[in-house]
Design a protein around this motif. Structure first.
Motif, PDB file in Angstrom:
ATOM      1  N   THR A   1       0.844  -1.193   0.000  1.00 59.93           N
ATOM      2  CA  THR A   1       0.000   0.000   0.000  1.00 59.93           C
ATOM      3  C   THR A   1       0.877   1.240   0.000  1.00 59.93           C
ATOM      4  O   THR A   1       2.042   1.181   0.422  1.00 59.93           O
ATOM      5  N   ILE A   2       0.326   2.351  -0.460  1.00 56.15           N
ATOM      6  CA  ILE A   2       1.021   3.636  -0.350  1.00 56.15           C
ATOM      7  C   ILE A   2       0.535   4.408   0.874  1.00 56.15           C
ATOM      8  O   ILE A   2       1.014   5.504   1.137  1.00 56.15           O
ATOM      9  N   GLU A   3      -0.398   3.827   1.626  1.00 59.29           N
ATOM     10  CA  GLU A   3      -0.960   4.487   2.809  1.00 59.29           C
ATOM     11  C   GLU A   3      -0.515   3.752   4.069  1.00 59.29           C
ATOM     12  O   GLU A   3      -1.217   2.879   4.566  1.00 59.29           O
ATOM     13  N   GLN A   4       0.636   4.095   4.588  1.00 60.79           N
ATOM     14  CA  GLN A   4       1.136   3.424   5.780  1.00 60.79           C
ATOM     15  C   GLN A   4       0.236   3.625   7.006  1.00 60.79           C
ATOM     16  O   GLN A   4      -0.037   2.657   7.730  1.00 60.79           O
ATOM     17  N   PRO A   5      -0.246   4.853   7.270  1.00 57.73           N
ATOM     18  CA  PRO A   5      -1.129   5.013   8.444  1.00 57.73           C
ATOM     19  C   PRO A   5      -2.387   4.152   8.357  1.00 57.73           C
ATOM     20  O   PRO A   5      -2.823   3.573   9.351  1.00 57.73           O
TER      21      PRO A   5
ATOM     22  N   ILE B   1       5.013  -4.179   5.570  1.00 57.23           N
ATOM     23  CA  ILE B   1       4.177  -3.137   4.982  1.00 57.23           C
ATOM     24  C   ILE B   1       5.069  -2.303   4.068  1.00 57.23           C
ATOM     25  O   ILE B   1       6.016  -1.657   4.513  1.00 57.23           O
ATOM     26  N   THR B   2       4.775  -2.324   2.761  1.00 54.05           N
ATOM     27  CA  THR B   2       5.638  -1.664   1.796  1.00 54.05           C
ATOM     28  C   THR B   2       4.822  -1.203   0.601  1.00 54.05           C
ATOM     29  O   THR B   2       3.730  -1.718   0.341  1.00 54.05           O
ATOM     30  N   ASP B   3       5.345  -0.221  -0.127  1.00 54.24           N
ATOM     31  CA  ASP B   3       4.671   0.249  -1.334  1.00 54.24           C
ATOM     32  C   ASP B   3       5.356  -0.244  -2.599  1.00 54.24           C
ATOM     33  O   ASP B   3       5.034   0.191  -3.701  1.00 54.24           O
ATOM     34  N   THR B   4       6.307  -1.155  -2.447  1.00 46.11           N
ATOM     35  CA  THR B   4       7.027  -1.702  -3.600  1.00 46.11           C
ATOM     36  C   THR B   4       6.745  -3.197  -3.721  1.00 46.11           C
ATOM     37  O   THR B   4       6.340  -3.848  -2.749  1.00 46.11           O
ATOM     38  N   PRO B   5       6.970  -3.766  -4.906  1.00 48.65           N
ATOM     39  CA  PRO B   5       6.805  -5.222  -5.050  1.00 48.65           C
ATOM     40  C   PRO B   5       7.770  -5.974  -4.135  1.00 48.65           C
ATOM     41  O   PRO B   5       8.844  -5.474  -3.796  1.00 48.65           O
TER      42      PRO B   5
END
Length: 524
Positions: free
Chosen positions: A26-30, A128-132
């Motif tokens: 996800t790009i939304e960590q919170p 939790i990451t926004d990358t593959p």
């Protein structure tokens, strides 16, 4: 089911099954952390330990936020995780945005070893990451995608936010306004949505017209879009003459676009394909729709989509269309679509793949993006583009008839000469302009307006205006064969965008007809 609730259900099942490694992208960590905390807060997991590591706070207890140790390094957190996975059962350690996990590296192999330790003692390593995530690591567990909030989640968020401000500032929004605002905010993060709402509340009141402020504010978030050009629409673009049938049809589509379609099985209108004579208002229609519907207008530049490397063009188009879904509701304008999707002489197969990709999106996307595609050389377009279910309708924009020319001349005369044309002069201009396209009429009256600006009102005599029209040579006279060829195609294969043609004689062959619709007026 809302996306957050669906992700919560999947995460619950992964934790219950003690999957050794869970990748949460996800790009939304919170928002992702709220998801994990809700899952960890389940009464059934009260006795299970959960820790979380972030670069800013180091390693902490997930529930109490109490620090675990003074070492805030990633290495220290990984050593702690290894000790917990070895020494106790059912431990869960969450790493938020760790180092690059997309490829085969010493770091990802170290994480793989931690996952194997977790698996040996029913533990769970969560990323939790926004990358593959490297496939060698993912093969040890499961991955979960937390997408941006959908309209239902946005509605809940807006309702909650406004509820906190009831009694603090005047709020005029009805439920329909709130639903509309939620549609506008689809595509932004939860944090961005809250910031936009806070900006409106900071004005001291929430008025009904503020709903459209969200569209303009959202537009600024997506200011730099690859393959998409933001087109600034002027107030004058709201006006368009002629095209009565198209305007009535669009009026109904606007109502559908703004309707609450939950539980109806209906999808938002997809768009319209406008074919016909050059200069008759096809491109102007896209601007007029955007201005009248108060939606941002984006132009898809297919020329900038094409790349020189294998797969580059397809990737760029995919990114552009995904962006359109995020910025919706909007009007997407594809001018002269045949130049980008024609491909009859394409030996590489790129154009065919672009056509397939575009048609798949056009049919399957459920975003509120209304496509206005225009074409002059319609014969070069792939036939599958005309299949029902892609575009909502195919309209043919012909040379304006007498009634349409009267409306167009009056509109441009008022715009450029600043007064209404005398009735006798208007009658003469309508008669003289047989075969003129809308662009020809505008060009002639622009010249009249320019003379008025330079020489004053006295120079704009009826004789001068008639001479200007007499000296205008329309395309239908300079290239009559091409224009007649276009018109012959459109009469039989498309719905007329202007005044419907009279019914054919019995036994004769006529073109497609459409029933007149009520409510036709200025604008769309």
């Amino acid at each position: 089911m809302p996306l957050f609730a669906e992700a919560r259900r999947d995460l619950d099942s992964y934790i219950a099954a003690r999957i050794p490694v869970v990748g949460l992208r996800t790009i939304e960590q919170p928002r992702a952390m709220r998801l994990v905390r809700e899952a960890a807060g389940s009464p059934a997991r009260a006795g299970l330990p959960f820790w979380v590591y972030t670069r800013a706070t180091g390693l902490r207890d997930l529930r109490t936020n109490a620090p675990v140790n003074e070492d805030r390094s990633l290495t220290g957190a990984m050593e702690f995780a290894a000790a917990q996975f070895t020494g106790r059962a059912q431990a869960t350690v969450v790493f938020v945005d760790p180092d690059d996990v997309s490829g085969d590296s010493p770091f990802t192999r170290h994480l793989s070893e931690l996952a194997r330790l977790a698996d040996s003692n029913s533990g769970c390593l969560m990323l939790i990451t926004d990358t593959p995530i490297w496939t060698g690591l993912l093969r040890l567990g499961m991955t979960l995608q937390l997408d941006l909030p959908d309209a239902e989640e946005m509605y809940t968020q807006i309702t909650s936010f406004l509820g906190d401000h009831h009694g603090v500032v005047p709020i005029e929004w009805t439920e329909q306004d709130t639903r509309r605002a939620a549609e506008f905010l689809v595509g932004v993060t939860e944090a961005e949505a809250v910031n936009l709402l806070a900006t409106i509340v900071a004005k001291g009141s929430v008025k009904r017209e503020d709903v459209h402020l969200l569209a303009r504010a959202k537009d600024r978030i997506f200011g730099d879009l690859a393959g998409l050009e933001r087109v600034q629409v002027k107030e004058a673009d709201r006006q368009i003459g002629g095209l009565a049938t198209l305007r009535a049809w669009l009026r109904n589509k606007r109502e559908l676009l703004e309707s609450d379609l939950r539980g109806t099985g209906l999808r938002p209108p997809r768009g319209v394909l406008l074919v016909g004579v050059p200069g008759c208002g096809k491109s102007l229609s896209a601007k007029a729709i955007s201005a009248e519907w108060r939606l941002p207008l984006y132009r898809l530049d297919l020329a900038s989509i094409l790349g020189k490397y294998v797969g580059e063009s397809e990737g760029r188009l995919k990114d552009a269309l995904e962006t359109v879904d995020r910025i919706s509701p909007c009007v997407l304008w594809i001018d002269e679509i045949e130049k980008g999707l024609a491909g009859q002489n394409d030996s590489t197969g790129v154009n065919r793949r672009l056509v397939g990709q575009f048609l798949f999106w056009l049919q399957e996307s459920d975003s509120r993006s209304f496509v206005v595609a225009t074409a002059n050389d319609v014969r070069s377009l792939p036939p599958e583009l005309f299949r029902k279910g892609r575009f909502d309708e195919l309209f043919f924009v012909d040379l304006p008839d007498e009634a349409d020319r009267r409306e167009i001349i009056a509109m441009y005369y008022q715009r450029y000469v600043k007064v209404a044309p005398p009735q006798d002069l208007l009658d003469a201009l309508v008669s003289m302009s047989e075969g003129f396209a809308g662009a020809d009429l505008e060009s002639a009256l622009h010249d009249v307006g320019a003379m008025r600006h330079i020489r004053g009102e006295a120079a704009v005599t009826p004789a001068f205006v008639r001479d200007t029209f007499a000296n205008t040579m329309p395309l239908s006279r300079t290239n009559p064969e091409q224009i007649e060829d276009i018109r012959a195609w459109g009469r039989d294969r498309a719905v007329p965008a202007g005044t419907p043609a009279p019914a054919p004689e019995p036994g004769g062959r006529g073109g497609r007809r459409i029933l007149p619709q009520p409510g036709v007026g200025g604008g769309f």
